[in-house]
Design an enzyme around this catalytic site. Structure first.
Site, PDB file in Angstrom:
ATOM      1  N   ASP A 270      35.206  -2.878   9.445  1.00 52.39           N
ATOM      2  CA  ASP A 270      34.673  -1.538   9.677  1.00 52.39           C
ATOM      3  C   ASP A 270      33.475  -1.659  10.613  1.00 52.39           C
ATOM      4  OD1 ASP A 270      32.641  -2.518   8.113  1.00 52.39           O
ATOM      5  OD2 ASP A 270      33.154  -1.351   6.350  1.00 52.39           O
TER       6      ASP A 270
ATOM      7  N   ASP B 199      42.538   0.838   2.487  1.00 48.44           N
ATOM      8  CA  ASP B 199      41.632  -0.149   1.884  1.00 48.44           C
ATOM      9  C   ASP B 199      40.806   0.560   0.831  1.00 48.44           C
ATOM     10  OD1 ASP B 199      38.421  -0.085   2.638  1.00 48.44           O
ATOM     11  OD2 ASP B 199      39.647   1.122   3.994  1.00 48.44           O
TER      12      ASP B 199
END
Length: 371
Positions: A89, A262
């Site tokens: 991320d 996720d």
């Protein structure tokens, strides 16, 4: 990275992502390895659960141990000894989570480091460089995660800033051969979500993510976004729902055309003794498990279920033994991977509706309607 669409069943998609480091069959769930480790799991144990790809946290790894330490080993794969693909991320969500500790400007975000309190700056260029240093296989653009609730004016300003940062992220990504994903923002406002998607399409990315969900909104609000947004995304690119969620959320996302997920839920819940089984959630610290000699889940083939009883797991939990968290995590992650494998097979065979009906029936729940 290449993406191949292999089959569809309604809106649901069965696909395949191919990276130099390996193949990821979709729909896929990625365990979260915030600090370069999926908590309580050796890399070989992660692989044994069926996970093909994991997530690393740019923000936390940048602050500690720092990219110089990681680059000294090669990259994040070498540092943590995970041989498969890694998605990182951008740090945007973690910066958002700092609340009053951060200041957002056009250039980027200034904040007090949660590690040592030092003043730190991160913008799109810094995020792209850190992810390049980590050797990420999928790089996420730097964005602002729109808070919930946010009225239309607040959400518009946030979304437009994220689009400008998306352009800068694309430029800063440069010749990096890793895939770069855009992130659709806009809060709960359909017109803003559509404008965000149009802007990202104009810039051009290898895949697209849905951000700004699972940030405190009621579930029906999340489902409302998923009812229309995945279907507007390009069919030839992977679709990633960030930070979601419960097994039911994964099923509902897949039904609506999402390819990647996720969430910390399976690992965090494992450490709290909340274990996922076909009928729902089993709380292993409840006293009535003390004399239960049966496996945690007789339908599961994980190391935990094949070798240990509920009574033993209850004992470990009551004693605070770290082995309890490890065994619980092995099971929860395997449960998620078995769910994803079942969804993939059902889409391939054209039997998704029956699979979903059976999934909910085991939980004593009706199948939710598709919007």
């Amino acid at each position: 990275m290449s993406f191949e669409l292999l089959a569809t069943d309604g809106k649901a998609r069965r696909g395949r992502l191919t990276f130099p480091r390996g193949v990821v069959e979709t729909p896929a769930f990625m365990p979260v390895g915030t600090y370069g480790t999926v908590k309580g799991m050796l890399p070989r144990d992660i692989e044994a659960t069926g996970a093909q790809m994991i997530l690393g946290n740019t923000f936390h790894l940048w602050l500690r141990p720092g990219t110089e330490v990681i680059k000294g080993h090669g990259d994040l794969h070498d540092f943590m000894q995970w041989k498969g693909p890694i998605l990182t991320d951008s740090g945007g969500f973690q910066v958002f989570s700092l609340g009053a500790m951060r200041k957002i400007k056009e250039e980027g975000v200034t904040f007090a480091s949660p590690v040592d309190g030092a003043k730190v700056f991160m913008g799109p260029e810094e995020s792209m460089q850190v992810q390049r240093d980590l050797g990420s296989d999928v790089v996420m653009i730097f964005d602002e995660c729109t808070p919930y609730p946010a009225d239309e004016d607040v959400a518009r300003v946030s979304m437009e800033l994220s689009l400008r940062w998306a352009k800068r992220s694309k430029v800063a990504h440069g010749e990096n051969t890793a895939a770069l994903f855009g992130i659709v923002q806009g809060g709960m406002h359909e017109n803003l979500r559509k404008r965000s998607l149009e802007g990202l399409d104009e810039i051009g990315f290898d895949g697209l993510a849905i951000g700004g969900l699972s940030v405190g909104e009621p579930k029906h609000e999340m489902i409302k976004v998923l009812d229309y947004l995945p279907g507007l995304m390009p069919a030839d690119k992977p679709r990633y729902l960030m930070g979601v969620g419960k097994p039911e959320d994964l099923v509902e996302g897949v039904r609506r055309g999402v390819d990647m997920f996720d969430c910390v839920m399976p690992t965090r819940n494992a450490r709290n003794g909340h274990l996922f089984i076909d009928t729902g959630v089993l709380k292993i610290r409840n006293a009535f498990h003390r004399h239960d000699n049966t496996p945690l889940d007789p339908t599961c083939d994980c190391y935990t279920c094949k070798n240990f009883s509920r009574a033993y797991l209850h004992h470990l939990d009551k004693c605070g033994e770290m082995l309890g968290s490890m065994l619980n995590t092995i099971h929860n992650l395997r449960h998620y991977q078995l769910l994803m494998a079942g969804l993939r097979e059902a889409i391939q065979q054209g039997t998704l509706a029956a699979f979903v009906d059976a999934f909910y029936a085991k939980r004593g729940l009706p199948t939710p309607p598709l919007g």
